[in-house]
Design a protein around this motif. Structure first.
Motif, PDB file in Angstrom:
ATOM      1  N   TYR A 359       0.835  -1.204   0.000  1.00  0.00           N
ATOM      2  CA  TYR A 359       0.000   0.000   0.000  1.00  0.00           C
ATOM      3  C   TYR A 359       0.873   1.259   0.000  1.00  0.00           C
ATOM      4  N   LYS A 360       0.302   2.324  -0.552  1.00  0.00           N
ATOM      5  CA  LYS A 360       0.971   3.622  -0.531  1.00  0.00           C
ATOM      6  C   LYS A 360       0.597   4.414   0.717  1.00  0.00           C
ATOM      7  N   ILE A 361      -0.709   4.328   1.106  1.00  0.00           N
ATOM      8  CA  ILE A 361      -1.201   5.128   2.225  1.00  0.00           C
ATOM      9  C   ILE A 361      -1.731   4.216   3.324  1.00  0.00           C
ATOM     10  N   LEU A 362      -1.321   4.494   4.553  1.00  0.00           N
ATOM     11  CA  LEU A 362      -1.868   3.835   5.736  1.00  0.00           C
ATOM     12  C   LEU A 362      -2.576   4.896   6.569  1.00  0.00           C
ATOM     13  N   SER A 388       3.109   6.601   2.971  1.00  0.00           N
ATOM     14  CA  SER A 388       2.455   7.791   3.508  1.00  0.00           C
ATOM     15  C   SER A 388       1.535   7.384   4.653  1.00  0.00           C
ATOM     16  N   LEU A 389       1.594   8.122   5.742  1.00  0.00           N
ATOM     17  CA  LEU A 389       0.857   7.787   6.956  1.00  0.00           C
ATOM     18  C   LEU A 389      -0.035   8.948   7.369  1.00  0.00           C
ATOM     19  N   PHE A 390      -1.318   8.656   7.587  1.00  0.00           N
ATOM     20  CA  PHE A 390      -2.261   9.649   8.093  1.00  0.00           C
ATOM     21  C   PHE A 390      -2.700   9.208   9.484  1.00  0.00           C
ATOM     22  N   ILE A 391      -2.326   9.999  10.490  1.00  0.00           N
ATOM     23  CA  ILE A 391      -2.597   9.703  11.892  1.00  0.00           C
ATOM     24  C   ILE A 391      -3.763  10.561  12.357  1.00  0.00           C
ATOM     25  N   ILE A 392      -4.815   9.904  12.857  1.00  0.00           N
ATOM     26  CA  ILE A 392      -6.005  10.612  13.320  1.00  0.00           C
ATOM     27  C   ILE A 392      -6.183  10.301  14.805  1.00  0.00           C
ATOM     28  N   TYR A 524      -2.540  14.604  -1.412  1.00  0.00           N
ATOM     29  CA  TYR A 524      -1.147  14.914  -1.075  1.00  0.00           C
ATOM     30  C   TYR A 524      -0.356  13.649  -0.755  1.00  0.00           C
ATOM     31  N   LEU A 525      -0.971  12.735  -0.041  1.00  0.00           N
ATOM     32  CA  LEU A 525      -0.253  11.534   0.385  1.00  0.00           C
ATOM     33  C   LEU A 525      -0.038  10.531  -0.739  1.00  0.00           C
ATOM     34  N   THR A 526      -0.799  10.634  -1.804  1.00  0.00           N
ATOM     35  CA  THR A 526      -0.595   9.710  -2.932  1.00  0.00           C
ATOM     36  C   THR A 526       0.603  10.109  -3.787  1.00  0.00           C
ATOM     37  N   LYS A 527       1.071  11.322  -3.657  1.00  0.00           N
ATOM     38  CA  LYS A 527       2.168  11.807  -4.516  1.00  0.00           C
ATOM     39  C   LYS A 527       3.528  11.330  -4.028  1.00  0.00           C
TER      40      LYS A 527
END
Length: 527
Positions: A359-362, A388-392, A524-527
């Motif tokens: 995966y590209k984004i977690l 790429s990591l998105f922390i919520i 943004y995170l896919t780039k």
């Protein structure tokens, strides 16, 4: 005479110091909020159901212990444990609750390495018998139904009537192993959730099933000149013969590697193009159940890891009042990612380096169960290598399952590697006062926070995107190695209000520019 009186006093005090131990069967008949002391053998240790949940059983019965705000330390299966707390019925499941801050509540290990009680053999229909609740049981039957909306609900029947085997989070049991029509033998403890009685296995060793089905492809991904194929079960290595049982048309497979206990097949190719097809034939599992022929037409863009998003659903994302999953409160978020042409999936097992590679984004929405050390290592390596990591996160004291871990505390076990940490405070402001220029905030004017944490910036690489009226950072972006990290302090902005019945959710997705912020972040995170 004085010595005699002293001796009497000592005897009286010693007698009073011993708690009155109640039989568990009698305790279960008492009303809620009564304080009791019990003693029993640990049949479920902390971990399989959560770090603050164990089960005790004596000669009369069994019960669930719930340590609110804390976790059971050094408790193992087979320990004789004494505990004092109050009784509570949580969604119809009887529990003994220990409060961390209550000085009269306690648990202590009396002895170690005691033999476990033999599981009571029951009929499948007896899974629905409340008299067995909390007890360690054994049952065998044929799988007659698997809930199509929740694969963790497995119904078995031995002819007496069906009962449910429920696969709880954190057990490491993969529900995709099971199929209608095969026999299952399971041990576990009996619990209740609302009107459902459920047998809860502790781990995969508690389940034995017939294996009559061939392996299936769960998902696959393309990364550079590699193809990753994840199967639903272990495959037999000797069945892999490159360019014969495993072929890629118009390409040559140079080598392969098996990982994640032989469930992920990694193929290295000399080249790939959109005319390529992956052909799998006669791949078998460890019991020699063979696949037929499966042909997968490869699309270099659509199947690329760069277009794949993984949501975490293994760390208490549905605990308590939460519902941060792609078929619940985050369904609109997931649909927005799909509308960008991305493939969206979720993970219900521990993070693993080989899985994350696909995966590209977690995206990790507000966890309520802590990550294991090897999971943290996998996350850090994933980002360092270009993921790429998105922390919520959420506000401090948002411990939804009472295990002593809220999302700021959980994330703070590793986010300082990225140059920030969560303050664990409680912000509420809508709209937030400051939105700073960045690709993520382009066109963003109104963002709300409904009980969220601010973020402490620890180095100059971290850029603040959004802050409150006191200029406390609420959303930040940074890089780590070759990868990107975005963090936000509240889960509510992306909640679309479509969770489980009874959950009090907040439809932040429709408020202001919250939805657009999520979309900008994904882009943004896919780039």
């Amino acid at each position: 005479m004085r010595k005699f009186i002293t001796l009497i006093i000592i005897i009286i005090l010693t007698t009073l110091s011993f708690a009155t131990i109640s039989d568990i069967s009698k305790v279960r008949e008492l009303k809620d909020l009564q304080t009791v002391t019990i003693r029993g053998i640990v049949t479920v240790e902390p971990g399989p159901f959560d770090v603050n949940i164990i089960f005790l059983q004596d000669k009369t019965g069994g019960i669930n212990l719930y340590f609110r705000g804390g976790q059971f330390e050094n408790v193992e299966r087979g320990d004789l444990v004494e505990a004092k707390g109050y009784l509570w019925t949580h969604r119809n499941n009887k529990e003994l609750v220990l409060e961390k801050d209550n000085s009269s509540h306690y648990y202590k290990i009396i002895s170690k390495n005691n033999p476990l009680p033999e599981p009571i053999k029951i009929k499948t229909v007896d899974i629905n018998n409340e008299n067995y609740e909390g007890m360690f049981l054994k049952v065998k039957g044929k799988i007659v139904e698997i809930d199509k909306f929740d694969m963790r609900k497995i119904y078995i029947d031995d002819g007496s009537g069906k009962g449910m085997v429920f696969i709880r989070e954190n057990t490491g049991i993969n529900p995709s192993f099971f199929k209608v029509g095969i026999n299952m033998e399971a041990v576990g403890v009996l619990g209740q959730y609302m009107s459902y009685y459920e047998l809860w296995p502790r781990n995969m060793n508690d389940i034995h099933v017939d294996d009559v089905f061939p392996p299936e492809v769960k998902t696959y991904s393309i990364k550079d000149n590699y193809i990753y194929v994840e199967f639903n079960e272990q495959i037999f290595e000797n069945s892999i013969i490159l360019n014969k049982t495993v072929r890629v048309l118009k390409s040559n497979i140079l080598e392969y590697e098996l990982s994640m206990d032989n469930k992920i097949l990694k193929l290295k190719l000399d080249s790939l193009n959109n005319a390529s097809k992956l052909v799998l034939r006669s791949i078998s599992d460890k019991n020699n159940n063979k696949m037929g022929m499966k042909i997968i037409k490869l699309n270099l863009e659509k199947d690329s890891y760069a277009n794949r998003v993984l949501f975490d659903n293994n760390h208490g994302q549905t605990a308590g009042n939460a519902d941060w999953v792609i078929n619940g409160g985050y369904s609109d978020f997931a649909d927005a990612a799909k509308n960008l042409g991305l493939k969206v999936e979720e993970i219900k097992e521990d993070f693993n380096e080989d899985i994350l590679n696909m995966y590209k984004i977690l995206i990790i929405p507000e966890p309520n169960k802590p990550f294991k050390d090897f999971e943290i290592s996998a996350i850090l390596k994933f980002v360092k290598n270009g993921g790429s990591l998105f922390i919520i996160s959420d506000h401090g004291n948002s411990d939804r399952n009472g295990n002593g871990w809220d999302s700021p505390k959980i994330f703070n076990t590793f986010v300082e590697n990225f140059g920030f940490k969560f303050a664990g405070d409680d912000l509420e402001e809508a709209p937030l006062a400051y939105v700073y220029n960045h690709e993520i905030t382009k066109g963003i004017k109104k963002i709300g926070v409904w009980n969220g944490s601010s973020i402490k910036v620890l180095n100059d690489k971290v850029k603040v995107l959004i802050a409150n009226s006191e200029n406390k950072p609420y959303m930040v972006v940074t890089t780590y190695g070759k990868g990107k990290v975005v963090a936000i302090g509240d889960s509510s902005p992306f909640d679309d209000g479509t969770g489980d019945t009874g959950d009090l959710l907040h439809n932040g997705w429709q408020w202001g520019d919250d939805a657009q912020l999520a979309i900008n972040t994904i882009k943004y995170l896919t780039k």
